[in-house]
Structures are given as structure tokens and as C-alpha cells.
Design an enzyme around this catalytic site. Structure first.
Site, PDB file in Angstrom:
ATOM      1  N   LYS A   1     -71.654  16.333  13.364  1.00 12.66           N
ATOM      2  CA  LYS A   1     -71.024  15.828  14.590  1.00 12.66           C
ATOM      3  C   LYS A   1     -71.581  14.470  14.997  1.00 12.66           C
ATOM      4  CE  LYS A   1     -72.208  19.542  16.851  1.00 12.66           C
ATOM      5  NZ  LYS A   1     -72.762  20.290  15.707  1.00 12.66           N
TER       6      LYS A   1
ATOM      7  N   GLY B   1     -80.354  18.318  16.622  1.00 15.60           N
ATOM      8  CA  GLY B   1     -80.519  16.933  16.221  1.00 15.60           C
ATOM      9  C   GLY B   1     -79.255  16.386  15.584  1.00 15.60           C
TER      10      GLY B   1
ATOM     11  N   GLN C   1     -75.033  22.103  18.526  1.00 10.48           N
ATOM     12  CA  GLN C   1     -74.856  23.364  17.797  1.00 10.48           C
ATOM     13  C   GLN C   1     -73.387  23.553  17.374  1.00 10.48           C
ATOM     14  OE1 GLN C   1     -76.626  23.924  21.052  1.00 10.48           O
ATOM     15  NE2 GLN C   1     -78.600  23.615  20.124  1.00 10.48           N
TER      16      GLN C   1
END
Length: 424
Positions: free
Chosen positions: A16, A40, A224
Site C-alpha cells: 500500500k 510499516g 494492515q
């Protein structure tokens, strides 16, 4: 009112950060709406690698204002370190970063509790990062958390820290047989970083409302992935917040009627970090090869990621619960080496075929994947710039996924750098 939400449509680590970085070039605001420093986002830019844990990926574009929304739990020390790291790399943060006055704070005792619980035989091991995320969200839900706005009332802040530390010490001593922590020590650890971040704090919900009214372009960035959502994920092996698209509204203060587009990010295969069921996991040399070629190690912890084949049951489920309007496929180039590629189309459980993602964790743990095999393309695609120039079998693989998920593919990543991305 162009508002786009970018969500992970697997178990996180879908890439992402890179996708948000690319889209941010055309955005006025980029908003992080949940999670904390347990996630991260990695961006490769002109030979430099940036790993961002709290600050939105849009910070690498000088015109973009970055917002840490109210749904995020913020470790001031981690944030301070991240700001310093960016500034050392010549990235200006001052004036471009806004933090919600309603965001909750992570204290050293949250991290201590997280680590002790994870290591204790009293608790079920979840595979957390030990960054204090779960305990901070627990305080939030239990209505005893401390928020950014509390930093502006020192007397009240000191009292709240004292109350929480005393409560934490009872747990540490009576349940885990650990030594108590000192109130003054917590205050001192917190003082420097909290003073540093005060100028960044504002009413970001109002800020974003005004931006929407002015027709500004806004990108909402989740951490996430869908299968780690506390409601819709593989509970209890989940995070403590809502990475799904609905979480963007809760974690930012932007109403759902303002969202125009929901982009789901998926890898061309599947990975997972931490504990919990993973039906397509490869525990053999094939899985190790995917891990090594794809460099599948956690950006936050360095832990090796579990690797497996693409799971259409997961992807269809994610498309449904997020209301995806398009897909970004990442790491397609990792599959260059394969003669054939397997795709999970359904599960087998106790002799029956399951096509929908089960809620029962015990059922999912026993599910066996049903595979369809597609031919690989056995050629290097990392230099390809146009979709039509991809090998025939690579395009067939993408079109197969697109058809089965019933969501159009709008972006394809063929390498870690910005320019290794095909806009379809």
C-alpha cells in the site's frame, strides 16, 4: 469532492505504501486513519528506501498535507524519530503534518504490557509487534485513554498518567509477577517528545471537512489489511482497529457520503505475518522461494512473512466488505520465475466445498485450498511500462483475477520503484 480510500485486501503487507506514494502526487491531503507504529509502509525513491510507520506515505510529495487521524494510536517517541529521519533526508515535515487532537497516545506502559502479554503463557499468542497498539486501543475503549488534546492541560495530564500507571502496576504485580513502574519515570520519558509534537496537533476532522467543501483531493490510507480487521478479520488473530474502508470514516471524521472510490491493494500471491490460519500457505521450498525473491520480511519487525498462493476466497470477501471499486496488483514480477501459478478458488472442509470466507477460526484452520493452475510467463517484466506489452500469460493471469473477483484492475506493480508501475 474526490475522496479515495486505499485498503489492504489481504493480511497486510500488500504494498500500500508504494501505491499511496504514487497516488499522492495528485493529492492535496493524505490521511492515515487507523493503526499505529505496528505497520510499516515501504517506499523506494531514487535509490533511497523510506519505511514510514505513522506519517502517511504522501509526505514524500512536497505539495501534500499529511494527516494522522483520530483513529490512529500515536507513540510520540516513534513519531519524533520518524520526523527526524525524514528531515535528515531533506523531507520537510513542519507545516505539512497535522495530528488529530482526538488521537490517543501510546505510553511506555502500553508497550510493556503488550510485550509481557505476548510472552506470557497466561495469554494466547497473537503475534503482535509489541508496540503497545492493543493496550492503547483497550484503554481507548475502556474510556481511560489519554488523547492528544490532554497535552494542553498539564495538571490533568499528570493526574491521568498517575491513575493509569497505578492501575497498570496492579496488573503487572498481581497477574504477571513483574516489578512496578514509576510514575515520574513515565512522565520524564514522555515529556520531551510530547512537547515536540504539540505544534502539529489540531482539529483534523474540521480541517478535512473544510477541504472536502473546497473540493480538495483527499486520499485515505489504511494500515494492515482486511483480514486483520478486528470485526471482519481472522479473529482473534487480528489488529485492534478497523483497516477496512468503513474505518476510514471512523478514523478521520469524514462522512461515508463523501467517499468516491475504494482501491483495494493485493499482492499477486498472498503473505501473512504473525499467528493465525492461512489456507494457501506454502511450507516448502516454493514458499521459501517466494519469500526470498519477494523479499518478504516485515518492514516493522523484520520477521519473515509466511507466503502462499493467491486466495480468491479472501479477495472476493475483501471486495465485498470494503465495497472495492478497483484493484491494484503488486509484486507481479515476483512470479516471473514460475513455470505454473496456482490460484485458490474455494476451500474444502469436511468433504464440502466452501466458496465464502468462514467466520469460525477453527473451520478456517482446517480448510484445504482448491486450486486452479495457470501457466507462468517465465520472462522478466520489471522494465515493462505498458499493460499491452506484458507477456500474454501475465495478462491472462491478471484478467483471470479480475474476472473472478469482479473488480477491475487499475494499477499493476512490476517492481519496488515508483516508475515500475503500470497504470491500466
Amino acid at each position: 469532492m474526490p475522496v479515495t480510500v486505499v485498503v489492504g485486501a489481504q493480511w497486510g503487507d500488500e504494498g500500500k505504501g508504494k501505491i499511496v506514494d504514487i497516488l499522492s502526487a495528485d493529492m492535496d491531503y493524505v490521511v492515515r486513519y487507523q493503526g499505529g507504529a505496528n505497520a510499516g509502509h515501504t517506499i523506494n525513491l531514487q535509490g533511497n528506501k523510506f519505511v514510514l510507520h505513522l506519517i502517511p506515505s504522501g509526505i514524500l510529495h512536497p505539495q501534500t498535507v499529511c494527516v494522522i487521524g483520530n483513529g490512529v494510536v500515536v507513540d510520540p517517541t516513534a513519531l519524533l524519530d520518524e520526523i527526524k529521519l525524514l528531515e535528515e533526508q531533506g523531507i520537510q515535515v513542519d507545516g505539512r503534518l497535522k495530528i488529530s487532537n482526538r488521537a490517543h497516545l501510546i505510553f511506555p506502559y502500553h508497550k510493556l504490557l503488550d510485550q509481557i502479554r505476548e510472552a506470557s503463557s497466561v495469554e494466547q499468542r497473537i503475534g503482535t509487534t509489541g508496540r503497545g497498539i492493543g493496550p492503547a486501543y483497550s484503554d481507548k475503549v475502556n474510556r481511560c485513554g489519554i488523547r492528544m488534546t490532554d497535552l494542553f492541560n498539564q495538571k490533568s495530564m499528570d493526574e491521568k498518567i498517575k491513575t493509569r500507571v497505578n492501575a497498570v502496576n496492579e496488573v503487572l504485580q498481581n497477574i504477571y509477577q513483574q516489578s512496578p513502574i514509576a510514575v515520574n519515570e513515565i512522565r520524564q520519558q514522555f515529556k520531551k517528545s510530547s512537547q515536540f509534537i504539540k505544534p502539529f496537533i489540531t482539529d483534523t476532522a474540521l480541517l478535512l471537512h473544510l477541504a472536502v467543501e473546497q473540493g480538495k483531493k483527499i486520499l485515505m490510507e489504511g494500515a494492515q489489511g482486511t483480514l486483520l480487521d478486528v470485526d471482519h478479520g481472522t479473529y482473534p488473530f487480528v489488529t485492534s482497529s478497523s483497516p477496512v474502508s468503513a474505518g476510514a470514516c471512523l478514523g478521520s471524521g469524514i462522512g461515508p457520503t463523501k467517499i468516491n472510490h475504494v482501491l483495494g491493494v493485493v499482492k499477486a500471491y498472498t503473505t501473512r505475518v504473525g499467528e493465525g490460519p492461512f489456507p494457501t500457505e506454502l511450507r516448502d521450498r516454493e514458499g521459501e522461494r517466494l519469500r526470498e525473491v519477494g523479499q518478504e520480511y516485515g518492514a516493522t519487525t523484520g520477521r519473515p512473512r509466511r507466503c502462499g498462493w493467491f486466495d480468491l476466497v479472501v479477495a472476493r470477501y475483501a471486495a465485498r466488505v470494503n465495497g472495492l471499486t478497483s484493484l491494484a496488483i503488486t509484486k507481479l514480477d515476483v512470479l516471473d520465475i514460475l513455470d505454473e501459478i496456482k490460484v485458490c478458488t474455494a476451500y474444502r472442509y469436511q468433504g464440502e466445498t466452501i466458496e465464502e470466507f468462514p467466520a469460525d477460526i477453527d473451520v478456517l484452520q482446517e480448510c484445504q485450498p482448491v486450486y486452479e493452475i495457470l501457466p507462468g510467463w517465465k520472462s522478466t517484466i520489471s522494465q515493462i511500462k505498458k499493460y499491452d506489452s506484458l507477456p500474454v500469460q501475465a495478462k491472462k493471469y491478471l484478467e483471470y483475477l479480475e474476472t473472478k473477483i469482479q473488480v477491475p484492475i487499475s494499477m499493476v506493480s512490476v517492481g519496488p520503484m515508483r516508475d515500475r508501475t503500470i497504470i491500466k
